[in-house]
Structures are given as C-alpha cells and as structure tokens.
Design a protein around this motif. Structure first.
Motif, mmCIF file in Angstrom:
data_model
loop_
_atom_site.group_PDB
_atom_site.id
_atom_site.type_symbol
_atom_site.label_atom_id
_atom_site.label_comp_id
_atom_site.label_asym_id
_atom_site.label_seq_id
_atom_site.Cartn_x
_atom_site.Cartn_y
_atom_site.Cartn_z
ATOM 1 N N GLU A 74 36.857 129.393 34.357
ATOM 2 C CA GLU A 74 36.162 128.330 33.634
ATOM 3 C C GLU A 74 36.656 126.957 34.061
ATOM 4 O O GLU A 74 35.855 126.020 34.248
ATOM 5 C CB GLU A 74 36.378 128.505 32.127
ATOM 6 C CG GLU A 74 35.772 127.402 31.286
ATOM 7 C CD GLU A 74 36.162 127.516 29.813
ATOM 8 O OE1 GLU A 74 36.055 126.501 29.108
ATOM 9 O OE2 GLU A 74 36.587 128.609 29.401
ATOM 10 N N LEU A 75 37.976 126.824 34.255
ATOM 11 C CA LEU A 75 38.530 125.536 34.669
ATOM 12 C C LEU A 75 38.073 125.161 36.075
ATOM 13 O O LEU A 75 37.755 123.991 36.344
ATOM 14 C CB LEU A 75 40.060 125.575 34.605
ATOM 15 C CG LEU A 75 40.681 125.554 33.213
ATOM 16 C CD1 LEU A 75 42.177 125.822 33.289
ATOM 17 C CD2 LEU A 75 40.417 124.202 32.528
ATOM 18 N N GLU A 76 38.024 126.137 36.977
ATOM 19 C CA GLU A 76 37.544 125.847 38.326
ATOM 20 C C GLU A 76 36.072 125.428 38.289
ATOM 21 O O GLU A 76 35.674 124.485 38.976
ATOM 22 C CB GLU A 76 37.724 127.044 39.246
ATOM 23 C CG GLU A 76 37.346 126.733 40.690
ATOM 24 C CD GLU A 76 37.651 127.870 41.644
ATOM 25 O OE1 GLU A 76 37.536 127.646 42.862
ATOM 26 O OE2 GLU A 76 38.000 128.971 41.176
ATOM 27 N N GLU A 77 35.286 126.095 37.459
ATOM 28 C CA GLU A 77 33.876 125.734 37.330
ATOM 29 C C GLU A 77 33.728 124.329 36.760
ATOM 30 O O GLU A 77 32.876 123.546 37.213
ATOM 31 C CB GLU A 77 33.166 126.747 36.438
ATOM 32 C CG GLU A 77 31.670 126.515 36.302
ATOM 33 C CD GLU A 77 30.996 127.576 35.446
ATOM 34 O OE1 GLU A 77 29.844 127.340 35.022
ATOM 35 O OE2 GLU A 77 31.621 128.617 35.190
ATOM 36 N N ARG A 78 34.558 123.992 35.759
ATOM 37 C CA ARG A 78 34.511 122.639 35.199
ATOM 38 C C ARG A 78 34.894 121.603 36.247
ATOM 39 O O ARG A 78 34.321 120.499 36.302
ATOM 40 C CB ARG A 78 35.440 122.544 33.986
ATOM 41 C CG ARG A 78 34.882 123.241 32.748
ATOM 42 C CD ARG A 78 35.927 123.413 31.671
ATOM 43 N NE ARG A 78 36.430 122.151 31.143
ATOM 44 C CZ ARG A 78 37.414 122.057 30.252
ATOM 45 N NH1 ARG A 78 37.991 123.180 29.787
ATOM 46 N NH2 ARG A 78 37.807 120.884 29.805
ATOM 47 N N GLY A 92 39.683 120.082 38.038
ATOM 48 C CA GLY A 92 39.926 121.246 37.198
ATOM 49 C C GLY A 92 41.299 121.178 36.542
ATOM 50 O O GLY A 92 41.446 121.480 35.350
ATOM 51 N N GLN A 111 43.092 118.874 28.055
ATOM 52 C CA GLN A 111 42.940 119.836 26.951
ATOM 53 C C GLN A 111 44.265 120.126 26.275
ATOM 54 O O GLN A 111 44.376 120.069 25.045
ATOM 55 C CB GLN A 111 42.329 121.129 27.498
ATOM 56 C CG GLN A 111 42.096 122.208 26.442
ATOM 57 C CD GLN A 111 41.384 123.422 27.025
ATOM 58 O OE1 GLN A 111 40.546 123.301 27.914
ATOM 59 N NE2 GLN A 111 41.724 124.602 26.530
ATOM 60 N N GLN A 152 31.901 121.089 38.442
ATOM 61 C CA GLN A 152 30.881 120.327 37.730
ATOM 62 C C GLN A 152 31.245 118.850 37.690
ATOM 63 O O GLN A 152 30.402 117.969 37.926
ATOM 64 C CB GLN A 152 30.707 120.865 36.309
ATOM 65 C CG GLN A 152 29.716 120.089 35.448
ATOM 66 C CD GLN A 152 28.312 120.073 36.023
ATOM 67 O OE1 GLN A 152 27.910 121.016 36.690
ATOM 68 N NE2 GLN A 152 27.557 119.004 35.774
ATOM 69 N N ARG A 153 32.522 118.571 37.410
ATOM 70 C CA ARG A 153 32.970 117.177 37.408
ATOM 71 C C ARG A 153 32.871 116.574 38.807
ATOM 72 O O ARG A 153 32.515 115.404 38.959
ATOM 73 C CB ARG A 153 34.419 117.087 36.908
ATOM 74 C CG ARG A 153 34.541 117.138 35.405
ATOM 75 C CD ARG A 153 34.331 115.768 34.769
ATOM 76 N NE ARG A 153 35.411 114.843 35.098
ATOM 77 C CZ ARG A 153 35.253 113.647 35.645
ATOM 78 N NH1 ARG A 153 34.049 113.207 35.952
ATOM 79 N NH2 ARG A 153 36.296 112.873 35.897
ATOM 80 N N GLU A 164 29.393 115.444 39.345
ATOM 81 C CA GLU A 164 29.100 114.226 38.595
ATOM 82 C C GLU A 164 29.781 113.017 39.228
ATOM 83 O O GLU A 164 29.186 111.933 39.335
ATOM 84 C CB GLU A 164 29.554 114.393 37.147
ATOM 85 C CG GLU A 164 28.771 115.445 36.363
ATOM 86 C CD GLU A 164 29.327 115.649 34.977
ATOM 87 O OE1 GLU A 164 30.388 115.047 34.657
ATOM 88 O OE2 GLU A 164 28.722 116.416 34.202
ATOM 89 N N ALA A 175 41.161 118.567 33.818
ATOM 90 C CA ALA A 175 40.521 119.073 32.603
ATOM 91 C C ALA A 175 41.516 119.860 31.762
ATOM 92 O O ALA A 175 41.537 119.732 30.525
ATOM 93 C CB ALA A 175 39.322 119.954 32.972
ATOM 94 N N TRP A 176 42.348 120.672 32.402
ATOM 95 C CA TRP A 176 43.349 121.449 31.661
ATOM 96 C C TRP A 176 44.404 120.525 31.046
ATOM 97 O O TRP A 176 44.794 120.699 29.891
ATOM 98 C CB TRP A 176 44.019 122.451 32.595
ATOM 99 C CG TRP A 176 45.174 123.189 31.977
ATOM 100 C CD1 TRP A 176 46.476 123.127 32.346
ATOM 101 C CD2 TRP A 176 45.121 124.092 30.867
ATOM 102 N NE1 TRP A 176 47.247 123.920 31.543
ATOM 103 C CE2 TRP A 176 46.439 124.542 30.625
ATOM 104 C CE3 TRP A 176 44.090 124.564 30.053
ATOM 105 C CZ2 TRP A 176 46.753 125.449 29.620
ATOM 106 C CZ3 TRP A 176 44.403 125.467 29.042
ATOM 107 C CH2 TRP A 176 45.710 125.891 28.829
#
Length: 392
Positions: free
Chosen positions: A325-329, A273, A280, A332-333, A336, A276-277
């Motif tokens: 949203e970042l924690e959810e991403r 997470g 971004q 999800q990662r 994967e 991802a930030w």
C-alpha cells in the motif's frame, strides 16, 4: 528591449507569481496555489502520461498551458525567449583535438567556439578541466591559451592532449575562488563553458577590475555556492531566489536516457512512499527533509529500501502487509507531483534567463557591450545560454 529593460520586466513577473514557482509539490501535497486555481489543478491532475511528459520537457508549452488559467502569464514565454547567436564556420582543427571527448560534449564545444567571436587577444580558459575548449580555440584562432583548473590530474592530462595536437596551450593549477590566487592578467579574452555557480559569478565580478577585454560565458548550475539566498550582482531586484529556486533552473532532463528517467521516477516514488509512512507514524502533515539516499539503496526492492530508511531515520518499520500500500501511495504521489510540477516548469527558463541577465547587466554596468544568446539547441544541452561581453 535592452537587457536591463528585459531584466526589469522579468523580475516583476517572477516576483508577482513567486508562489507558483517557489512551491515544491514534492514537499507539499497540495501547494497553496491549488486552492486559488482549482480548475488549473484539476486539469493538471487529469493529464495523460504523454501530455505530462511533453509539458515537463517543453517549458514554453507549459507556460502557455498555465496561461489558459492565469492570463497575466501570457507574455512570460516572450520575456524568456533568447535568439540564436551568430555562428561562424569552423575549419577542420585536425584529427587530434577531440581525443577523449564524448560526442555530445564535443558538439557543445564546437558550437560554443563557433559562437564566440575572436578578439585577437590571448585566451584564458576559465575552470577548463582538461582544456578541450581552450585547445580547440588555440588551434582555431591561432592564439596562446592558458587554462585555469584546480585539479592537478586534469591539468596533466590536458597538457598531454595539447602537446599531441600541437596547440599553444598551457595549464595553471589554481583555485579561482581564493583571493590569494593570482588575478586574471590584463588584456585577455576569457572563455568559460559551463562554469558552475560560484565559479562563473567570481569571473563576472572580477572581469572589469582585471582589465578583461572580452568574455564569453555559458553559465551552469546557478545554485552552487549561493548559500541560503541568491545575491544579485547587478543591483537590487524584487525577486527573492532561494537555493532550491535556483536549482529549478537546471532541472531539465532533455538529454537524459530513458533508463535514467525510469530510475528517477522510481526513486521519487519510493521516497514519497517513505514520506507517507513518516507522516503517518509521526502524526504530522508537513514535509520533513532527510539526508540523501545512497544509490545502492534504490537497487533492490521497496521493502529493502524501507528497512534501510526506517533504521536510519529512527522510525518503526511498517508491517509487511502495509508495504504494498505504501509503495502504491508513493507511485500515486509521484504521478501527482509530476503533473503539479508543470506549473514550476513554466517558470524554469524564465528563472534561468533572470539569473543570466543578472550576470549580463552586471557586465554592462561595468562598461561592457553585452549580448545574450543561444549557442546551441536544447538537444545538445539545455544550458545553452551564452553571455558575450566586449569592453567598450
């Protein structure tokens, strides 16, 4: 197949398919092999949780799964399969030898001792800690044991345990990696249970020169002390192995408690997470490494974790509305990553056997008769390979 023949066959397979096991899905959102084998990628990402856990735990099952899409890998499990060692019955060593030894560790020591054939020579217990293995062998084989250990406190504790159990064992405080330290005395039987990377390589490199007549070694933590790249001891090999590649060989979590596995998953999700930030706000797509995260930072909320990480890494803190949203991403990662990493899992044991064969073939080159076997089952420890060498 001789050890050298197996080494060559395994070396060719690992070299040919290095892009599959060298890529790290944690760092690469989609490794390059995903584009080459899209059907494999799709099937991996569609796996349910139970099947993912099974394939993550069972490297041979993972290899068969991958081989359905890449037929050339069908023979990989056989190349990495290692037979169980012959095992001798262990007499009762008395009530005192096992003091202060946790149950699983005690079982590992007994299994190692049962698989290491007695030579009749005095024993050197290499980097032996408190000397639990050496103490058991002193009692079981009725020979003198010298335990080499760098930690003064462990030496003192081990000497007390040896005295209590009436074992003929003494301790030498020494750093075996230093050239000015005394070399191994000649004519000894050296044992080493889970000596890490540079420690087991140091032993293999000096065994013949010191006149070691017998050696029983269970390697561990192959990645320690290798620098940027692994340098084979047995001669030139085709497969380049970086430090992170060698770490892959010891990533199994078969003995980890469920609580620790849940903690591992959350740590990975939160780090992803944050990653991802950072991608971004930084406007880049490649992974950037960061310093290890203190364990205390993982005990609170994701929002607290992000505050600490952005402060340390010099990034702007995301708005509160973005944290969920970042924690959810991140989760999800994480899902994967765990599925795409099954491809790496398929090569985990083959890579470990490749590393162990490098040690074994080096000993053969130095004039030893060598065998490679399993001294215990994975439930006790995944690091269950035993290299046994006897001077011809």
């Amino acid at each position: 197949m001789t050890l050298a023949q197996r080494q060559r066959a395994l070396d060719e397979a690992l070299a040919a398919f290095r892009p599959l096991w060298h890529a790290q899905p944690f760092r690469e959102i989609r490794p390059a092999w995903c584009a080459r084998w899209p059907a494999l990628t799709a099937e991996l990402l569609a796996l349910g949780d139970a099947e993912q856990r099974h394939l993550a735990d069972d490297g041979e099952a993972a290899a068969h799964f991958v081989a359905r899409h890449i037929g050339e890998l069908a023979g990989l499990p056989e190349l990495a399969r290692v037979a169980a060692c012959p095992s001798a019955a262990m007499p009762d060593p008395g009530p005192f030898w096992s003091w202060e030894i946790p149950g699983r560790k005690q079982e590992q020591i007994v299994a190692f001792a049962a698989s290491a054939a007695r030579s009749g020579r005095p024993v050197i217990d290499w980097c032996g800690g408190k000397g639990h293995l050496g103490r058991l062998l002193a009692l079981h084989w009725q020979v003198a044991v010298t335990t080499l250990e760098i930690d003064r406190i462990l030496c003192a504790d081990g000497a007390l345990l040896a005295h209590r159990s009436s074992a003929l064992q003494h301790f030498v405080e020494t750093d075996v990696t230093q050239t000015e330290s005394p070399t191994l005395p000649t004519g000894r039987h050296v044992v080493a249970l889970h000596a890490c990377g540079h420690l087991h390589r140091q032993l293999v490199e000096q065994a013949a020169a010191c006149g070691t007549v017998a050696l029983d070694l269970a390697p561990c933590c192959y990645y320690r002390g290798i620098g940027d790249d692994y340098r084979p001891l047995s001669g030139k090999l085709r497969t380049p192995v970086a430090a992170d590649d060698a770490r892959l060989a010891v990533t199994e979590a078969v003995t980890a408690a469920p609580r620790r596995l849940r903690q591992r998953d959350r740590e990975m999700a939160w780090k992803l997470g944050f990653d991802a930030w950072r991608r971004q706000v930084g406007g880049y797509h490649d992974y950037r490494s960061f310093k290890p995260v203190p364990a205390a930072w993982m005990r609170g909320r994701f929002a607290d974790f992000m505050v600490l990480m952005t402060q340390r890494e010099g990034l702007a803190l995301p708005a509160a509305c973005l944290l969920g949203e970042l924690e959810e991403r991140g989760w999800q990662r994480q899902r994967e990553v765990m599925r795409l990493s099954i491809v790496r899992n398929a090569f985990r044991r083959p890579l470990e056997v490749w590393l162990a064969l490098d040690l074994a073939v080096r000993l053969e080159n130095d004039g030893y008769a060598v065998t490679l076997g399993r001294f215990c089952e994975r439930r006790l420890t995944p690091r269950n390979l035993l290299i046994s060498a006897r001077l011809n």
